[in-house]
Design an enzyme around this catalytic site. Structure first.
Site, short mmCIF file in Angstrom:
data_model
loop_
_atom_site.label_atom_id
_atom_site.label_comp_id
_atom_site.label_asym_id
_atom_site.label_seq_id
_atom_site.Cartn_x
_atom_site.Cartn_y
_atom_site.Cartn_z
N GLY A 51 2.90 1.41 -3.20
CA GLY A 51 1.96 1.53 -4.33
C GLY A 51 1.46 2.96 -4.48
N LYS A 52 1.12 3.58 -3.35
CA LYS A 52 0.64 4.97 -3.38
C LYS A 52 1.77 5.94 -3.71
CE LYS A 52 -3.80 4.80 -2.21
NZ LYS A 52 -4.87 5.43 -3.00
N ASP B 111 4.07 -0.34 12.29
CA ASP B 111 2.98 0.55 12.69
C ASP B 111 3.58 1.85 13.24
OD1 ASP B 111 0.08 0.80 13.02
OD2 ASP B 111 0.53 0.99 15.16
N ARG C 149 4.38 5.24 15.26
CA ARG C 149 4.07 5.72 16.62
C ARG C 149 3.26 7.01 16.58
NH1 ARG C 149 4.29 2.86 20.97
NH2 ARG C 149 4.53 4.81 22.11
N SER D 33 -13.35 2.09 13.75
CA SER D 33 -14.37 1.05 13.55
C SER D 33 -14.15 -0.13 14.49
CB SER D 33 -14.39 0.58 12.09
OG SER D 33 -13.10 0.24 11.65
N ASN D 34 -12.89 -0.52 14.71
CA ASN D 34 -12.59 -1.60 15.66
C ASN D 34 -13.13 -1.29 17.04
OD1 ASN D 34 -11.27 -3.39 14.02
ND2 ASN D 34 -9.27 -3.18 14.98
N TYR E 250 0.83 -1.21 0.00
CA TYR E 250 0.00 0.00 0.00
C TYR E 250 0.86 1.26 0.00
CZ TYR E 250 -3.73 3.23 1.42
OH TYR E 250 -4.62 4.27 1.48
#
Length: 319
Positions: free
Chosen positions: A153-154, A278, A280, A194-195, A150
Site C-alpha cells: 500500500g505504501k 519479519d 532480520r 511499547s510492547n 501495508y
C-alpha cells in the site's frame, strides 16, 4: 492563502496519531493554522486533547478514503495504521487508506497547487538484502504476505506521488520513516518499544521473537518531526524519497535489557517464533538526509526511552 501575518493553513491527515499529534503541536508552535484530520481508527483524541483550545487548531473527523474539499496551503499525509497489530486487523481497509487516501490527498493538492508530504515507511524495503538501506534500493517485499497490505500500500502510494509529480508538476515531498518511538505511542500497537515497556512496567514476561539477535534502529519522535519539517521546507526540486531514522542499531535483547534496567522491572525474557516476513535487519542509510537537509537524529536512546517510560507510567497510573 497565507493570512496577513504570513501564517500558513496546514492540513495534517492522521493528526490524532502518535507522530501526527507531535507534528500538529510543532506546527502550532511554529505559528501556523493547523487542521487535524483523523477518523480515530488508531489515533486517539487524548493525543491532541491539549490542543483543542488553541485558537489556531481545528479537529476534523474524516476518513481519507473519501474525498475532502477544503482550502489549505500545505498537506502532510500521515493517515494509515502503522503497526502490524493495527494494519493487519483490517488489511483491505489498510490498502484502501494508503492508496485511495493518497489519490484523494493528491487530488486536493493538485486543485490547490499545494505542496504535499507523504509519510512513507521503511517497510517499502521489506526484508532487505542490502544493509543499511539507501533510497536507491528497490526492496525485497512479499506482495501476498500478511504484511503486504501495508508494505505494498505504501509502495503504491509512493508510485502515485511520483506520477502526480511527473504528470502534473505537483510539488511533492516523500519521507521513508524508520522505527520511531516516544510519548503517545499506542500502548497496544504491538511495536517492540511499547510492547517491552508495557510488559516491563507490569512485570510481565518480555516477549522476544526469534533468538532476539535481529536488529532495529530507533528514532525519537522529536528528531523525526524535525526531519519532516526540514524536508517540507527544502527547495521545490527536491522530492525525495528520503530516509528519516536513526542509523544506530540495537538487538532486541539489548533493547529489552535496557528497558528492564530503566524500569527496575523483574520481568523474565521469553522467546517465541519469528513472525512471517519479519525482517532480520532494518537500518537507514541517512546520507541523503544528512547531506541535503543537514538532518540527523540526536536524542540518545536512553534519554528517549526515559521520556517514553514516564509517559506509559502516567498512562497506567491514570487507568
Amino acid at each position: 492563502m497565507k493570512d496577513f501575518s504570513g501564517r500558513k493553513r496546514i492540513l495534517v491527515t492522521g493528526g490524532g496519531g502518535f507522530i501526527g499529534s507531535h507534528l500538529c503541536e510543532r506546527l502550532l508552535t511554529d505559528g501556523h493554522d493547523v487542521i487535524c484530520l483523523d477518523n480515530f481508527f488508531t489515533g486517539v483524541k487524548q493525543n491532541i486533547a491539549h490542543l483543542l483550545d488553541h485558537p489556531y487548531f481545528e479537529l476534523m473527523r474524516h476518513d481519507v478514503t473519501f474525498p475532502l474539499y477544503i482550502e489549505v496551503d500545505e498537506i502532510y499525509n500521515l493517515a494509515c495504521p502503522a503497526s502490524p497489530v493495527h494494519y493487519q486487523f483490517d488489511p483491505v481497509q489498510t490498502t484502501k487508506t494508503s492508496v485511495h487516501g493518497a489519490i484523494n490527498m493528491l487530488g486536493l493538492a493538485k486543485r490547490l497547487k499545494a505542496r504535499i508530504f507523504q509519510a512513507s515507511t521503511s517497510e517499502v524495503y521489506g526484508d532487505p538484502q542490502i544493509h543499511p538501506q539507501p533510497e536507491a534500493y528497490w526492496g525485497n517485499v512479499n506482495p501476498i504476505g500478511p504484511r503486504s497490505c501495508y508494505d505494498e500500500g505504501k509502495r503504491c502510494a509512493e508510485t502515485l506521488f511520483f506520477d502526480y509529480h511527473r504528470q502534473y508538476g505537483l510539488d511533492i515531498k516523500v519521507a521513508r520513516i524508520f522505527n520511531t518511538y516516544g510519548p503517545r505511542m499506542h500502548p497496544n500497537d504491538g511495536r517492540v518499544v511499547s510492547n517491552f515497556i508495557m510488559q516491563a512496567l507490569r512485570n510481565e514476561p518480555i516477549t522476544l521473537y526469534g533468538d532476539g539477535s535481529q536488529t532495529r534502529s530507533f528514532c525519537y519522535v522529536d528528531d523525526l518531526v524535525t526531519g519532516i519539517l526540514q524536508l517540507m521546507d527544502s527547495p521545490k526540486g527536491f522530492t525525495g524519497p528520503v530516509n528519516l531514522g536513526n542509523p544506530g542499531e540495537f538487538t532486541m535483547i539489548a533493547l529489552a535489557e535496557t528497558i528492564l534496567r530503566l524500569t527496575g522491572s523483574s520481568s523474565p525474557l521469553v522467546m517465541k517464533p519469528l513472525p512471517v516476513d519479519d525482517p532480520r535487519q532494518r537500518c537507514p542509510d541517512i546520507s541523503l538526509a544528512r547531506d541535503t537537509l543537514g538532518w540527523q537524529a540526536s536524542t540518545p536512546l536512553e534519554d528517549g526511552l526515559k521520556n517514553t517510560i514516564a509517559y506509559f507510567e502516567a498512562l497506567l497510573a491514570s487507568d
